[in-house]
Write an enzyme that holds these catalytic residues in place. Sequence first.
Site, PDB file in Angstrom:
ATOM      1  N   CYS A  21      29.923 -72.102  -9.396  1.00  0.00           N
ATOM      2  CA  CYS A  21      29.342 -72.331 -10.710  1.00  0.00           C
ATOM      3  C   CYS A  21      29.671 -73.751 -11.174  1.00  0.00           C
ATOM      4  O   CYS A  21      30.530 -74.428 -10.606  1.00  0.00           O
ATOM      5  CB  CYS A  21      29.837 -71.309 -11.721  1.00  0.00           C
ATOM      6  N   CYS A  24      33.316 -74.444 -11.976  1.00  0.00           N
ATOM      7  CA  CYS A  24      34.174 -74.515 -10.784  1.00  0.00           C
ATOM      8  C   CYS A  24      33.978 -75.851 -10.067  1.00  0.00           C
ATOM      9  O   CYS A  24      34.924 -76.385  -9.489  1.00  0.00           O
ATOM     10  CB  CYS A  24      33.911 -73.337  -9.862  1.00  0.00           C
ATOM     11  N   CYS A 125      29.468 -66.689  -9.224  1.00  0.00           N
ATOM     12  CA  CYS A 125      30.148 -67.807  -8.574  1.00  0.00           C
ATOM     13  C   CYS A 125      31.095 -67.299  -7.489  1.00  0.00           C
ATOM     14  O   CYS A 125      31.869 -66.371  -7.725  1.00  0.00           O
ATOM     15  CB  CYS A 125      30.923 -68.595  -9.637  1.00  0.00           C
ATOM     16  N   CYS A 128      35.041 -68.274  -8.821  1.00  0.00           N
ATOM     17  CA  CYS A 128      35.687 -67.636  -9.974  1.00  0.00           C
ATOM     18  C   CYS A 128      35.192 -66.216 -10.212  1.00  0.00           C
ATOM     19  O   CYS A 128      35.678 -65.531 -11.118  1.00  0.00           O
ATOM     20  CB  CYS A 128      35.529 -68.482 -11.226  1.00  0.00           C
ATOM     21  N   ASP A 361      83.356 -41.245 -32.322  1.00  0.00           N
ATOM     22  CA  ASP A 361      83.039 -39.936 -31.776  1.00  0.00           C
ATOM     23  C   ASP A 361      82.218 -39.155 -32.792  1.00  0.00           C
ATOM     24  O   ASP A 361      82.196 -39.479 -33.981  1.00  0.00           O
ATOM     25  CB  ASP A 361      84.338 -39.172 -31.482  1.00  0.00           C
TER      26      ASP A 361
HETATM   27 ZN   LIG Z   1      33.070 -70.441 -10.986  1.00  0.00          ZN
END
Ligand SMILES: [Zn+2]
Length: 546
Positions: A21, A24, A125, A128, A361
């Site tokens: 894409c 990217c 893509c 990614c 206690d």
């Molecule tokens: Zn991508």
Amino acid sequence: MLPLKEKDKPVVRKLLSSGCCARCVLRFCCVTVQAAYRKHPKDTLEELRAFVGDAENGEHRESVEGNGEARDAAVSEPPGDPPGDPPGDPPSKRAKLEPVGTGAPSEEDNKAAAVEPKDEEPSVCVACLGILQELCGSTQAVKIAERVKAEKYEFDTLLLSVSLPAQLCVREHSCWLHVKKEMREKSMAVDKDDVVQVKEAFKWIMQGLVAKELGGVAVVIRSLFEVGVEFTHPETDADCHFLASTCADCFRSNKNKRSVFTRMAVVKALEKISDAVFLKHYASPPAPTTSSCSPQNVQCLHMSLFVAGRYNKFSRSLPQTPWVIDGERRMESSVEELIAAPVLSSFRADGFNFSSSGREDVDVRTLGNGRPFAMELLDPHRTKLSQVEMKQLQETINNSSDKIRVRDLQIVSREAMSRMKEGEEDKTKSYTALVWTQKPIRSEDIAFIDDIKDLTLDQKTPLRVLHRRALAVRQRVVHRMTARFLDPHHFYLELKTQAGTYIKEFVHGDFGRTKPNMSVLLKMDTDILELDVESVDVDWPPSIPE
Ligand SMILES: [Zn+2]
Ligand SMILES: *[C@@H]1O[C@H](CO)[C@@H](O)[C@H](O)[C@H]1NC(C)=O
Ligand SMILES: *[C@@H]1O[C@H](CO)[C@@H](O)[C@H](O)[C@H]1NC(C)=O
Ligand SMILES: *[C@@H]1O[C@H](CO)[C@@H](O)[C@H](O)[C@H]1NC(C)=O
Ligand SMILES: CC(=O)N[C@H]1CO[C@H](CO)[C@@H](O)[C@@H]1O
């Protein structure tokens, strides 16, 4: 304009034709200008296509021939800008670019896309898996913000964290090798670490959008409040599996994890594998997929908040913490539960962790100023209470039961909390014990006890706590004692001792395990009937004036 250089062209072209894409592509060109990622990906794609320019001829020819050779030749003809060369690209190149970039770009692009179906949005893509495509934008920002609002958290800043499927690292590596091959041929030196990570780009895009949806809250890298976005991609889960055969050591089975293929393990395996071996097992560029990642539920988590105070316990049948023997509950309540219930509801917290300066206690009361305690509140949704509200909370606790009372209730820091525990052993505590004597008490006995100062005891671990404490002899000091006559066989013994002294054992002797003891001091049998803690001399938390 995209911050790309001439040298990026072959990389851009290669990635676009591999099914990456637009965002990217920017990542692999090591673009760190955040604004570039925030543009609409469709616009970025158009710009990228315009940038590589020869969409009509170069791109076309390449896709037909299915081979980088011809295209590479076309691109490498104008050499990269020599340093200091006046302004930018050679004129010939610019002339070639302009018509595509400014003319009718969308038409041009559609033509190119038709020839090159792989880079047509919205195909997923390969790098990614959709995370920087439709999974990253204002629709998602609205969803995240709605989830945060629904939980009604109180926060000043927010940290956005992203969890990605592990196989994304494999795909990233595959793309990187694809690009690296290209660059090596061009003798360009690029470091894999310079590639912008999917996570990083996602945050650059989303942080501002989420902040806007939440009315302008600061989205920062360090915050007490974390909003986690997780993506999975079952379709490609098997992408990692070949790594198990190349690095068995990286994938040790772990009972707590759903899969051994954690992101960390995959990253480690990828660091070890050689390029050749990787390429033998995995396609470069990665194969396309049909679906995008699936976003999982948004997880919100606020870091713990710490609340401290002092408590009194007025009951001789109330344990400090839930008392469970063999899975069965012995007492219906406990100090910590009585305090925690109103505190949890005020801070809308999911759980707590209670600690205190020592403990008494079940049958011992804690009087005086009370015993310092602190609580870690897990995932508090509310984090700020005014002084008045804290006071009200304290009153609610106090009103809820006559067995306990709380004072000095306040919010403290995690660091301050450790002050309660530090030097605990050196502190002193005061007690009152009701003592029974076998023989009638004489006034000499009272005077004798009152005269004793700084008496050192050797205490073997008491029989009653041997099941949870190691056997040892501990020395403890009784600083002062005062006896108050009650009747011939009973007196009140007031003691000021070093913290950690076992008072019951000091009085009854514990079958000779505490030496000396009240019995040997008075030369008769003695026993303890009641015990109260009068004060715990730890000057924390600070007292709050009424
Ligand atoms: Zn991508
Ligand atoms: C409670 O505190 C202890 C000791 O600090 C810690 O080990 C434990 O994980 C805490 N529990 C929770 C639920 O946070
Ligand atoms: C606590 O009890 C007192 C006396 O009954 C009452 O006046 C007060 O409003 C109560 N406070 C809270 C916070 O419930
Ligand atoms: C008290 O201590 C003495 C030694 O000081 C020891 O001999 C004796 O057994 C102890 N008494 C009891 C009842 O444990
Ligand atoms: C400070 C505070 O809230 N004190 C209250 C604690 O509880 C007792 C009994 O319920 C009240 O009398 C105190 O005023």
